[in-house]
Motif scaffolding. Structure first.
Motif, PDB file in Angstrom:
ATOM      1  N   THR A  86       0.833  -1.206   0.000  1.00  0.00           N
ATOM      2  CA  THR A  86       0.000   0.000   0.000  1.00  0.00           C
ATOM      3  C   THR A  86       0.870   1.260   0.000  1.00  0.00           C
ATOM      4  O   THR A  86       1.876   1.306   0.711  1.00  0.00           O
ATOM      5  CB  THR A  86      -0.873   0.044   1.281  1.00  0.00           C
ATOM      6  OG1 THR A  86      -1.555  -1.201   1.422  1.00  0.00           O
ATOM      7  CG2 THR A  86      -1.892   1.169   1.226  1.00  0.00           C
ATOM      8  N   ASN A  87       0.470   2.255  -0.782  1.00  0.00           N
ATOM      9  CA  ASN A  87       1.057   3.590  -0.661  1.00  0.00           C
ATOM     10  C   ASN A  87      -0.040   4.619  -0.895  1.00  0.00           C
ATOM     11  O   ASN A  87      -1.216   4.262  -1.012  1.00  0.00           O
ATOM     12  CB  ASN A  87       2.278   3.763  -1.578  1.00  0.00           C
ATOM     13  CG  ASN A  87       1.903   3.830  -3.047  1.00  0.00           C
ATOM     14  OD1 ASN A  87       0.739   3.917  -3.428  1.00  0.00           O
ATOM     15  ND2 ASN A  87       2.915   3.793  -3.892  1.00  0.00           N
ATOM     16  N   ASP A  88       0.346   5.881  -0.984  1.00  0.00           N
ATOM     17  CA  ASP A  88      -0.656   6.949  -1.129  1.00  0.00           C
ATOM     18  C   ASP A  88      -1.474   6.832  -2.412  1.00  0.00           C
ATOM     19  O   ASP A  88      -2.573   7.364  -2.498  1.00  0.00           O
ATOM     20  CB  ASP A  88       0.031   8.322  -1.105  1.00  0.00           C
ATOM     21  CG  ASP A  88       0.677   8.603   0.242  1.00  0.00           C
ATOM     22  OD1 ASP A  88       0.339   7.909   1.220  1.00  0.00           O
ATOM     23  OD2 ASP A  88       1.524   9.504   0.308  1.00  0.00           O
ATOM     24  N   ALA A  89      -0.932   6.153  -3.411  1.00  0.00           N
ATOM     25  CA  ALA A  89      -1.609   6.081  -4.707  1.00  0.00           C
ATOM     26  C   ALA A  89      -2.532   4.875  -4.830  1.00  0.00           C
ATOM     27  O   ALA A  89      -3.329   4.797  -5.750  1.00  0.00           O
ATOM     28  CB  ALA A  89      -0.564   6.048  -5.826  1.00  0.00           C
ATOM     29  N   GLY A  90      -2.421   3.918  -3.928  1.00  0.00           N
ATOM     30  CA  GLY A  90      -3.283   2.740  -4.025  1.00  0.00           C
ATOM     31  C   GLY A  90      -2.654   1.530  -3.373  1.00  0.00           C
ATOM     32  O   GLY A  90      -1.770   1.653  -2.527  1.00  0.00           O
ATOM     33  N   PHE A  91      -3.114   0.353  -3.790  1.00  0.00           N
ATOM     34  CA  PHE A  91      -2.583  -0.883  -3.212  1.00  0.00           C
ATOM     35  C   PHE A  91      -2.641  -1.994  -4.232  1.00  0.00           C
ATOM     36  O   PHE A  91      -3.344  -1.902  -5.238  1.00  0.00           O
ATOM     37  CB  PHE A  91      -3.353  -1.271  -1.938  1.00  0.00           C
ATOM     38  CG  PHE A  91      -4.778  -1.640  -2.177  1.00  0.00           C
ATOM     39  CD1 PHE A  91      -5.148  -2.952  -2.435  1.00  0.00           C
ATOM     40  CD2 PHE A  91      -5.768  -0.661  -2.163  1.00  0.00           C
ATOM     41  CE1 PHE A  91      -6.476  -3.291  -2.670  1.00  0.00           C
ATOM     42  CE2 PHE A  91      -7.098  -0.990  -2.391  1.00  0.00           C
ATOM     43  CZ  PHE A  91      -7.451  -2.312  -2.651  1.00  0.00           C
ATOM     44  N   ALA A  92      -1.886  -3.057  -3.965  1.00  0.00           N
ATOM     45  CA  ALA A  92      -1.901  -4.241  -4.815  1.00  0.00           C
ATOM     46  C   ALA A  92      -1.673  -5.457  -3.928  1.00  0.00           C
ATOM     47  O   ALA A  92      -0.974  -5.375  -2.923  1.00  0.00           O
ATOM     48  CB  ALA A  92      -0.814  -4.149  -5.879  1.00  0.00           C
ATOM     49  N   LYS A  93      -2.277  -6.584  -4.322  1.00  0.00           N
ATOM     50  CA  LYS A  93      -2.268  -7.780  -3.482  1.00  0.00           C
ATOM     51  C   LYS A  93      -1.665  -8.937  -4.270  1.00  0.00           C
ATOM     52  O   LYS A  93      -1.910  -9.054  -5.467  1.00  0.00           O
ATOM     53  CB  LYS A  93      -3.718  -8.096  -3.113  1.00  0.00           C
ATOM     54  CG  LYS A  93      -3.952  -9.314  -2.252  1.00  0.00           C
ATOM     55  CD  LYS A  93      -5.445  -9.387  -1.923  1.00  0.00           C
ATOM     56  CE  LYS A  93      -5.759 -10.418  -0.862  1.00  0.00           C
ATOM     57  NZ  LYS A  93      -6.036 -11.738  -1.364  1.00  0.00           N
ATOM     58  N   CYS A  94      -0.889  -9.770  -3.587  1.00  0.00           N
ATOM     59  CA  CYS A  94      -0.366 -10.955  -4.272  1.00  0.00           C
ATOM     60  C   CYS A  94      -1.357 -12.116  -4.095  1.00  0.00           C
ATOM     61  O   CYS A  94      -2.250 -12.068  -3.263  1.00  0.00           O
ATOM     62  CB  CYS A  94       1.018 -11.339  -3.746  1.00  0.00           C
ATOM     63  SG  CYS A  94       1.039 -12.084  -2.107  1.00  0.00           S
TER      64      CYS A  94
END
Length: 101
Positions: A86-94
């Motif tokens: 996660t960061n300020d621009a969004g998130f991604a999941k494995c």
């Protein structure tokens, strides 16, 4: 910049009482991502002591590096693990990965 899907490495099988290290990392995101781990879709608290769940697992979770280390696994640690960057621009999941104890 939104994080890319992180690369997660989860050991397939760990003997009871042994330590296990799970890693999660991506390097596209800016600002730098922080990482959180989930077991069976339940968030793992960054501090194993403060978890409200009656779970006596001892682990260390480093949100900055994405490393989750179990000091001595037990049967209750078996499950499907996934990580979210996660960061300020969004998130991604494995993808979830199974760890057998």
């Amino acid at each position: 910049v939104k994080p890319m899907t992180p690369r997660c490495s989860v050991p397939k099988a760990v003997p009871v009482g042994k330590s296990a290290s799970l890693h999660c990392h991506e390097n596209e995101g800016f600002p730098k991502s922080t990482y959180s781990w989930y077991r069976n879709s339940e968030p793992l608290s960054p501090d194993s002591k403060s978890s409200s769940k009656p779970h006596n697992s001892s682990y260390t979770l480093n949100p900055a590096t994405g490393t989750l280390v179990f000091h001595a696994v037990h049967k209750g640690d078996t499950g499907r693990y996934s990580c979210i960057a996660t960061n300020d621009a969004g998130f991604a999941k494995c993808e979830e990965q199974e760890m057998e104890v």
